[in-house]
Design a protein around this motif. Structure first.
Motif, PDB file in Angstrom:
ATOM      1  N   ARG A   1     -39.744   0.739 -61.529  1.00 49.09           N
ATOM      2  CA  ARG A   1     -38.568   0.143 -60.872  1.00 49.09           C
ATOM      3  C   ARG A   1     -37.302   0.382 -61.685  1.00 49.09           C
ATOM      4  NH1 ARG A   1     -41.494  -5.252 -59.360  1.00 49.09           N
ATOM      5  NH2 ARG A   1     -42.433  -4.639 -57.381  1.00 49.09           N
TER       6      ARG A   1
ATOM      7  N   GLU B   1     -36.221   4.011 -61.233  1.00 54.56           N
ATOM      8  CA  GLU B   1     -35.726   4.314 -59.890  1.00 54.56           C
ATOM      9  C   GLU B   1     -34.433   3.587 -59.544  1.00 54.56           C
ATOM     10  OE1 GLU B   1     -39.777   5.328 -57.403  1.00 54.56           O
ATOM     11  OE2 GLU B   1     -39.184   3.225 -57.592  1.00 54.56           O
ATOM     12  N   SER B   2     -34.296   2.345 -59.982  1.00 53.01           N
ATOM     13  CA  SER B   2     -33.154   1.549 -59.534  1.00 53.01           C
ATOM     14  C   SER B   2     -31.993   1.508 -60.513  1.00 53.01           C
ATOM     15  CB  SER B   2     -33.596   0.118 -59.211  1.00 53.01           C
ATOM     16  OG  SER B   2     -34.075  -0.516 -60.382  1.00 53.01           O
TER      17      SER B   2
ATOM     18  N   LEU C   1     -31.938   6.355 -62.673  1.00 50.87           N
ATOM     19  CA  LEU C   1     -31.687   7.476 -61.769  1.00 50.87           C
ATOM     20  C   LEU C   1     -30.305   7.387 -61.113  1.00 50.87           C
ATOM     21  CD1 LEU C   1     -32.894  10.090 -60.762  1.00 50.87           C
ATOM     22  CD2 LEU C   1     -33.980   8.805 -58.905  1.00 50.87           C
TER      23      LEU C   1
ATOM     24  N   ILE D   1     -40.745   9.680 -63.217  1.00 46.63           N
ATOM     25  CA  ILE D   1     -40.987   8.855 -62.025  1.00 46.63           C
ATOM     26  C   ILE D   1     -42.224   9.345 -61.284  1.00 46.63           C
ATOM     27  CG2 ILE D   1     -40.085   8.330 -59.712  1.00 46.63           C
ATOM     28  CD1 ILE D   1     -37.283   8.130 -61.054  1.00 46.63           C
TER      29      ILE D   1
ATOM     30  N   GLN E   1     -45.701   7.268 -60.722  1.00 45.71           N
ATOM     31  CA  GLN E   1     -46.170   7.057 -59.353  1.00 45.71           C
ATOM     32  C   GLN E   1     -47.614   7.535 -59.195  1.00 45.71           C
ATOM     33  OE1 GLN E   1     -43.089   9.213 -57.272  1.00 45.71           O
ATOM     34  NE2 GLN E   1     -41.999   7.333 -56.703  1.00 45.71           N
TER      35      GLN E   1
END
Length: 154
Positions: A17, A20-21, A24, A60, A64
């Motif tokens: 998280r 990604e949040s 990135l 990432i 994942q």
């Protein structure tokens, strides 16, 4: 398939998280700023930001994949009669009579400072399915260790 503790799974989810949040979007913003400065062929900031974006996207995707194949171990129905993944083990090195305590974890949770060793390490492989009192010999880069299992906890 990777087996791991609930704590390790939650930590990986939080890291993903964060990537990604937070990280990135920052890199994408840096790329946009560098692009606005003109000629991209000689723009070091643009190329550095693109490299960073590639590195982040790779991390990432890796996290994942790990999470997609992860299985959290149910600790409620486990016994401490033999060593398994997530067992906390106290062992004695018979060569120098020193005691060590380790928790056998997935490779993604391993951290020697916290006493967590990867279940794929030579010592952990030799300890799997052993019982209290068992003496084992383990080949490690420094030679051969003779270890005795003193205690097993879940």
């Amino acid at each position: 398939m990777e087996y791991m503790s609930q704590e390790g799974y939650d930590k990986l989810v939080a890291e993903l998280r964060q990537l990604e949040s937070v990280e990135l979007p920052q890199v994408r913003e840096a790329i946009a700023e560098a692009r606005d400065k003109g000629d991209l062929s000689e723009n070091f900031e643009y190329h550095a930001a693109k490299r960073e974006q590639g590195r982040l996207l790779s991390r990432i995707r890796y996290k994942q994949r790990v999470l997609a194949h992860a299985r959290v171990i149910d600790m409620s129905n486990r016994t401490s009669d033999c060593i398994q993944l997530l067992s906390r083990v106290e062992i004695t090195n018979l060569g120098n009579n020193s005691r060590m305590t380790y928790t056998l974890t997935s490779p993604h949770e391993a951290n020697l400072r916290e006493g967590k060793i990867s279940v794929k390490s030579p010592i952990a492989q030799a300890l799997l399915n052993k019982k209290v009192g068992d003496v084992i010999e383990v080949r490690v880069p420094a030679g051969t260790l003779r270890l005795r299992v003193e205690r097993i906890e879940m």
